[in-house]
Design a protein around this motif. Sequence first.
Motif, PDB file in Angstrom:
ATOM      1  N   THR A  43       3.197  -8.897   6.651  1.00  0.00           N
ATOM      2  CA  THR A  43       3.496  -7.502   7.000  1.00  0.00           C
ATOM      3  C   THR A  43       3.394  -6.696   5.716  1.00  0.00           C
ATOM      4  OG1 THR A  43       4.990  -8.153   8.784  1.00  0.00           O
ATOM      5  CG2 THR A  43       5.176  -5.896   7.968  1.00  0.00           C
ATOM      6  N   VAL A  44       2.336  -5.934   5.597  1.00  0.00           N
ATOM      7  CA  VAL A  44       2.097  -5.166   4.376  1.00  0.00           C
ATOM      8  C   VAL A  44       3.257  -4.195   4.151  1.00  0.00           C
ATOM      9  CG1 VAL A  44       0.606  -3.421   3.313  1.00  0.00           C
ATOM     10  CG2 VAL A  44      -0.412  -5.382   4.514  1.00  0.00           C
ATOM     11  N   SER A  45       3.738  -4.144   2.928  1.00  0.00           N
ATOM     12  CA  SER A  45       4.736  -3.139   2.548  1.00  0.00           C
ATOM     13  C   SER A  45       4.024  -1.800   2.391  1.00  0.00           C
ATOM     14  CB  SER A  45       5.420  -3.527   1.239  1.00  0.00           C
ATOM     15  OG  SER A  45       6.272  -2.482   0.800  1.00  0.00           O
ATOM     16  N   VAL A  46       4.393  -0.849   3.221  1.00  0.00           N
ATOM     17  CA  VAL A  46       3.765   0.473   3.199  1.00  0.00           C
ATOM     18  C   VAL A  46       4.774   1.491   2.704  1.00  0.00           C
ATOM     19  CG1 VAL A  46       2.633   2.271   4.566  1.00  0.00           C
ATOM     20  CG2 VAL A  46       2.237  -0.142   5.116  1.00  0.00           C
ATOM     21  N   GLY A  47       4.344   2.324   1.797  1.00  0.00           N
ATOM     22  CA  GLY A  47       5.165   3.430   1.332  1.00  0.00           C
ATOM     23  C   GLY A  47       4.534   4.750   1.714  1.00  0.00           C
ATOM     24  N   ALA A  48       5.352   5.773   1.901  1.00  0.00           N
ATOM     25  CA  ALA A  48       4.863   7.125   2.160  1.00  0.00           C
ATOM     26  C   ALA A  48       5.457   8.059   1.115  1.00  0.00           C
ATOM     27  CB  ALA A  48       5.225   7.568   3.573  1.00  0.00           C
ATOM     28  N   GLU A  49       5.039   9.311   1.150  1.00  0.00           N
ATOM     29  CA  GLU A  49       5.438  10.255   0.095  1.00  0.00           C
ATOM     30  C   GLU A  49       5.698  11.622   0.702  1.00  0.00           C
ATOM     31  OE1 GLU A  49       3.820  11.555  -4.356  1.00  0.00           O
ATOM     32  OE2 GLU A  49       3.178   9.689  -3.403  1.00  0.00           O
ATOM     33  N   ILE A  50       6.799  12.239   0.288  1.00  0.00           N
ATOM     34  CA  ILE A  50       7.134  13.558   0.838  1.00  0.00           C
ATOM     35  C   ILE A  50       6.928  14.685  -0.158  1.00  0.00           C
ATOM     36  CG2 ILE A  50       8.761  12.656   2.517  1.00  0.00           C
ATOM     37  CD1 ILE A  50      11.033  13.651   0.682  1.00  0.00           C
ATOM     38  N   GLY A  51       6.818  14.372  -1.455  1.00  0.00           N
ATOM     39  CA  GLY A  51       6.665  15.424  -2.452  1.00  0.00           C
ATOM     40  C   GLY A  51       5.620  15.040  -3.471  1.00  0.00           C
ATOM     41  N   GLU A  52       4.651  15.906  -3.693  1.00  0.00           N
ATOM     42  CA  GLU A  52       3.584  15.598  -4.643  1.00  0.00           C
ATOM     43  C   GLU A  52       4.135  15.638  -6.063  1.00  0.00           C
ATOM     44  OE1 GLU A  52      -1.029  16.896  -5.608  1.00  0.00           O
ATOM     45  OE2 GLU A  52       0.145  18.018  -4.146  1.00  0.00           O
ATOM     46  N   VAL A  53       3.810  14.596  -6.847  1.00  0.00           N
ATOM     47  CA  VAL A  53       4.330  14.487  -8.205  1.00  0.00           C
ATOM     48  C   VAL A  53       3.859  15.664  -9.052  1.00  0.00           C
ATOM     49  CG1 VAL A  53       4.397  13.067 -10.277  1.00  0.00           C
ATOM     50  CG2 VAL A  53       4.419  11.993  -8.015  1.00  0.00           C
ATOM     51  N   GLY A  54       4.804  16.252  -9.786  1.00  0.00           N
ATOM     52  CA  GLY A  54       4.484  17.402 -10.617  1.00  0.00           C
ATOM     53  C   GLY A  54       4.690  18.729  -9.919  1.00  0.00           C
ATOM     54  N   MET A  55       5.010  18.689  -8.620  1.00  0.00           N
ATOM     55  CA  MET A  55       5.220  19.920  -7.853  1.00  0.00           C
ATOM     56  C   MET A  55       6.715  20.120  -7.598  1.00  0.00           C
ATOM     57  SD  MET A  55       2.200  21.064  -7.684  1.00  0.00           S
ATOM     58  CE  MET A  55       0.478  20.555  -7.746  1.00  0.00           C
ATOM     59  N   LYS A  56       7.037  20.825  -6.514  1.00  0.00           N
ATOM     60  CA  LYS A  56       8.425  21.162  -6.182  1.00  0.00           C
ATOM     61  C   LYS A  56       9.247  19.903  -5.947  1.00  0.00           C
ATOM     62  CE  LYS A  56       9.812  22.210  -2.023  1.00  0.00           C
ATOM     63  NZ  LYS A  56      11.103  21.483  -1.896  1.00  0.00           N
ATOM     64  N   ASN A  57      10.494  19.920  -6.425  1.00  0.00           N
ATOM     65  CA  ASN A  57      11.363  18.779  -6.206  1.00  0.00           C
ATOM     66  C   ASN A  57      11.693  18.596  -4.721  1.00  0.00           C
ATOM     67  OD1 ASN A  57      11.357  18.350  -8.921  1.00  0.00           O
ATOM     68  ND2 ASN A  57      13.566  18.561  -9.204  1.00  0.00           N
ATOM     69  N   SER A  58      11.816  17.332  -4.324  1.00  0.00           N
ATOM     70  CA  SER A  58      12.100  16.991  -2.927  1.00  0.00           C
ATOM     71  C   SER A  58      13.569  17.212  -2.613  1.00  0.00           C
ATOM     72  CB  SER A  58      11.743  15.528  -2.665  1.00  0.00           C
ATOM     73  OG  SER A  58      10.396  15.269  -2.990  1.00  0.00           O
ATOM     74  N   THR A  59      13.845  17.387  -1.324  1.00  0.00           N
ATOM     75  CA  THR A  59      15.227  17.543  -0.861  1.00  0.00           C
ATOM     76  C   THR A  59      15.517  16.537   0.248  1.00  0.00           C
ATOM     77  OG1 THR A  59      14.704  19.141   0.895  1.00  0.00           O
ATOM     78  CG2 THR A  59      15.098  20.031  -1.326  1.00  0.00           C
ATOM     79  N   ILE A  84       0.845  -1.193   0.000  1.00  0.00           N
ATOM     80  CA  ILE A  84       0.000   0.000   0.000  1.00  0.00           C
ATOM     81  C   ILE A  84       0.882   1.245   0.000  1.00  0.00           C
ATOM     82  CG2 ILE A  84      -1.722   1.346   1.258  1.00  0.00           C
ATOM     83  CD1 ILE A  84      -2.926  -1.189   0.210  1.00  0.00           C
ATOM     84  N   ASP A  85       0.654   2.126  -0.970  1.00  0.00           N
ATOM     85  CA  ASP A  85       1.338   3.420  -0.999  1.00  0.00           C
ATOM     86  C   ASP A  85       0.415   4.482  -0.415  1.00  0.00           C
ATOM     87  OD1 ASP A  85       3.717   2.586  -1.984  1.00  0.00           O
ATOM     88  OD2 ASP A  85       3.485   3.438  -3.978  1.00  0.00           O
ATOM     89  N   VAL A  86       0.746   4.928   0.771  1.00  0.00           N
ATOM     90  CA  VAL A  86      -0.024   5.982   1.438  1.00  0.00           C
ATOM     91  C   VAL A  86       0.451   7.326   0.901  1.00  0.00           C
ATOM     92  CG1 VAL A  86      -0.520   7.079   3.659  1.00  0.00           C
ATOM     93  CG2 VAL A  86      -0.299   4.579   3.512  1.00  0.00           C
ATOM     94  N   ASP A  87      -0.476   8.124   0.411  1.00  0.00           N
ATOM     95  CA  ASP A  87      -0.091   9.419  -0.156  1.00  0.00           C
ATOM     96  C   ASP A  87      -0.827  10.542   0.563  1.00  0.00           C
ATOM     97  OD1 ASP A  87       0.711  11.580  -1.593  1.00  0.00           O
ATOM     98  OD2 ASP A  87      -0.158  10.947  -3.503  1.00  0.00           O
ATOM     99  N   THR A  88      -0.170  11.060   1.590  1.00  0.00           N
ATOM    100  CA  THR A  88      -0.677  12.253   2.268  1.00  0.00           C
ATOM    101  C   THR A  88       0.195  13.463   1.945  1.00  0.00           C
ATOM    102  OG1 THR A  88       0.538  11.519   4.247  1.00  0.00           O
ATOM    103  CG2 THR A  88      -1.803  11.012   4.154  1.00  0.00           C
ATOM    104  N   SER A  89       0.996  13.344   0.881  1.00  0.00           N
ATOM    105  CA  SER A  89       1.877  14.447   0.478  1.00  0.00           C
ATOM    106  C   SER A  89       1.085  15.668   0.041  1.00  0.00           C
ATOM    107  CB  SER A  89       2.811  14.006  -0.648  1.00  0.00           C
ATOM    108  OG  SER A  89       2.084  13.734  -1.836  1.00  0.00           O
ATOM    109  N   THR A  90      -0.174  15.474  -0.298  1.00  0.00           N
ATOM    110  CA  THR A  90      -1.049  16.596  -0.668  1.00  0.00           C
ATOM    111  C   THR A  90      -1.270  17.546   0.491  1.00  0.00           C
ATOM    112  OG1 THR A  90      -2.917  15.166  -0.130  1.00  0.00           O
ATOM    113  CG2 THR A  90      -2.274  15.285  -2.443  1.00  0.00           C
ATOM    114  N   LEU A  91      -0.940  17.091   1.705  1.00  0.00           N
ATOM    115  CA  LEU A  91      -1.177  17.898   2.901  1.00  0.00           C
ATOM    116  C   LEU A  91       0.060  18.682   3.340  1.00  0.00           C
ATOM    117  CD1 LEU A  91      -3.247  15.265   4.913  1.00  0.00           C
ATOM    118  CD2 LEU A  91      -4.048  16.952   3.236  1.00  0.00           C
ATOM    119  N   VAL A  92       1.160  18.553   2.611  1.00  0.00           N
ATOM    120  CA  VAL A  92       2.353  19.356   2.900  1.00  0.00           C
ATOM    121  C   VAL A  92       2.009  20.834   2.723  1.00  0.00           C
ATOM    122  CG1 VAL A  92       4.697  19.911   2.157  1.00  0.00           C
ATOM    123  CG2 VAL A  92       3.948  17.528   2.258  1.00  0.00           C
TER     124      VAL A  92
END
Length: 471
Positions: free
Chosen positions: A235-251, A193-201
């Motif tokens: 054990t489900v493989s979980v991913g998270a996200e720090i930068g929304e695709v198409g927006m500012k590049n991550s650091t 499961i890829d959890v995407d709450t990067s929209t809330l940054v």
Amino acid sequence: MPDVVQRAVDVYDGAVTQVPGGIKLRDPSKLRSAATDRLAWQAVFGSPGERDAARWLLWELGQITGARPASINDLYLARGRGECGGFTVPAINVRMLAYDTARAIFRAARAGKAGAIILEIARSEIAYTEQRPAEYVSVMIAAALREGHTLPLFIQGDHCQVNHKKYQADPEGEVGEVKKLIAEEVGAGFYNIDVDTSTLVDLSRPTLSEQQRVNYERAADITRFIRELEPDGVTVSVGAEIGEVGMKNSTVEELHAFMQGYNRTLAAAGGHASISKISVQTGTSHGGVVLPDGSMADVKLDLQALAALSKVAREDYKLAGAVQHGASTLPSDAFGNFPRIETAEIHLATNFQNIVFDHPKLPSDLRERMRGWLDENAAGERKTEDTNEQFYYKARKKAIGPFKRDLWSMSEDVRSAIAADLERTFAFLFEQLNVNGTEDQVHRFIQAPIQHHAALKPVLVAAADDPDAGE
């Protein structure tokens, strides 16, 4: 009336039989026949009783053969420990012509002995392709059976994304909708499961930790929720996200801010297993950028940033590394870079859809009917400055669901021609990403426990007793 399960079993003409508590496979070779094609069709287009029986049978056959849903978590953690590497896992969004596309994936995988492959579908794609999780899992298993693929199937919920606008209006309601979908996915066999709450940054906040705070708090909460859903031995493989695709590049600094806050929050919630990977933004966009003539704009991918992010994810947090989204429309000479810089995973979707939509064998009348449907039903998405080519390119994915039966019903020679081009594309990608030969790594690190779906039996019995079932 005949038992609906027995009718499903009968497609194999004695090669599969019912036994107390399940089924027995007498002749595995029969799975690689048109009988599985019929079962896949029933799993998608059959009446409710036929559909549920076909899905149950496909699941059980997958359990027997080894083509059963599994988590890639242990392989990713091994990568974080430095015990494997040098390849990039392709996460393939199977949107269109799902059965034929998945068969092409498995043919290419078997030819290259590629085992580290993810099959995925995003929250948004589930809607417009009209593929609920249980259907998607059944079709992926059917395709694996048809092609003799007997490795674990890594099926993933891509972009289980919190919608920013809906979150602002009703935070708990929107997060609740994401959790509802995840529960459906895990219940169907999505053990990645890829959890995407990067929209809330919130980049307006003064510090990186504050910018990422809602992202990491919600990601940790959803991770805890997933851990409570896991079947025994998974054990489900979980991913998270720090930068929304198409927006500012991550650091790298943003990655640290997220991971430190996430780990702190998750520990406070009870010390559940953490994520195994982290998605970042380094210059791509979903679907690419289409120019007025229908061609694609060049992508400025920051490989140096991606390499640095992946390195920190592995060395500081023992994750598999960084994940790159929106990669399928990159130029062909770009893909070899990903394993070279130890990118853990890349997500590939739009180009496979494009191969189908733009294929010379696609019937012209079907193409025109889909365009007509878009003119009537997706006109609100047309921007004033869009050419026809730009509008149809950006909007045409919305026609996949409404024309799913038409696409599956195309003649065998048309579907075979399209699938052959898809297979060549998958074979090229698997070679470039260096996943050929990774079936050994899958055997080494992955344990996929057998799970029987006895819970479906009451539904099937009820369907068999229904005089309208199967008619």
